[in-house]
Design an enzyme around this catalytic site. Structure first.
Site, short mmCIF file in Angstrom:
data_model
loop_
_atom_site.label_atom_id
_atom_site.label_comp_id
_atom_site.label_asym_id
_atom_site.label_seq_id
_atom_site.Cartn_x
_atom_site.Cartn_y
_atom_site.Cartn_z
N CYS A 12 -95.03 -52.57 -69.44
CA CYS A 12 -95.46 -51.07 -68.88
C CYS A 12 -96.96 -51.09 -68.33
O CYS A 12 -97.59 -51.89 -69.18
CB CYS A 12 -95.21 -50.53 -70.32
SG CYS A 12 -95.78 -48.76 -70.45
N HIS A 20 -86.62 -46.36 -70.44
CA HIS A 20 -88.14 -46.83 -70.67
C HIS A 20 -88.70 -45.56 -70.68
O HIS A 20 -89.46 -45.22 -71.44
CB HIS A 20 -88.29 -47.78 -69.61
CG HIS A 20 -89.86 -48.21 -70.23
ND1 HIS A 20 -90.01 -49.39 -70.71
CD2 HIS A 20 -90.87 -47.64 -69.65
CE1 HIS A 20 -91.38 -49.27 -70.69
NE2 HIS A 20 -91.88 -48.54 -70.37
N GLU A 21 -88.67 -44.67 -69.44
CA GLU A 21 -89.27 -43.55 -69.32
C GLU A 21 -88.97 -42.46 -70.21
O GLU A 21 -89.77 -41.59 -70.75
CB GLU A 21 -89.55 -43.12 -67.82
CG GLU A 21 -89.82 -44.34 -66.84
CD GLU A 21 -91.05 -44.90 -67.14
OE1 GLU A 21 -91.88 -44.30 -67.96
OE2 GLU A 21 -91.08 -45.95 -66.73
N HIS A 56 -90.73 -42.86 -73.49
CA HIS A 56 -92.03 -42.39 -73.24
C HIS A 56 -92.09 -40.69 -73.55
O HIS A 56 -92.97 -40.38 -74.40
CB HIS A 56 -92.48 -42.73 -71.82
CG HIS A 56 -93.44 -44.03 -71.67
ND1 HIS A 56 -94.56 -44.14 -72.32
CD2 HIS A 56 -93.02 -44.92 -70.99
CE1 HIS A 56 -95.07 -45.50 -72.05
NE2 HIS A 56 -94.15 -45.98 -70.90
#
Length: 137
Positions: free
Chosen positions: A86, A127-128, A131
């Protein structure tokens, strides 16, 4: 406009607010920043550029795509443990990711979309979306 990458984990762990049409400039900045970091990056979330809105930008094949308010609505039963990096964090860490996902989101024109993603692209999107929820690897 290309933005600096936020590395403050306290800020990154706050869940993002829903995005609206007024946040189009944030998506454009995300796309510009993703392009500028393309050597080391395949996805970004708005909080990574200092904006706590639920917007992500991801590399899908040859194109970078902005997604407003993405939600995983279906996923495979199968998952795998992968190693992810990241831009906001040093090193790589393990993460559990589904092999495929179906995502509902609004595109850059705020039109509703629903799409299935597999493999590495599905991993990037998961993954995003993490976030956006304040979840770090």
């Amino acid at each position: 406009m290309v933005k600096n990458i936020v590395k403050d984990t306290e800020f990154l762990q706050r869940p993002s607010e829903p995005a609206t049409r007024k946040d189009k400039k944030v998506a454009e900045d995300l796309l510009d920043t993703l392009k500028a970091n393309s050597v080391a990056c395949v996805g970004l979330a708005a909080n990574m550029i200092g904006v706590s809105k639920c917007i992500i930008a991801v590399q899908v094949g040859k194109y970078n795509v902005a997604m407003f308010n993405p939600k995983i609505v279906r996923h495979s039963a199968e998952s795998a443990e992968v190693m992810e990096g990241c831009l906001s964090l040093l090193g790589q860490r393990p993460a559990k990711r589904y092999e495929w996902i179906e995502v509902e989101y609004q595109d850059i024109k705020f039109k509703p979309q629903k799409q299935r993603f597999t493999g590495f692209t599905a991993e990037i999107i998961q993954h995003e979306i993490d976030h956006c929820q304040g979840i770090l690897i």
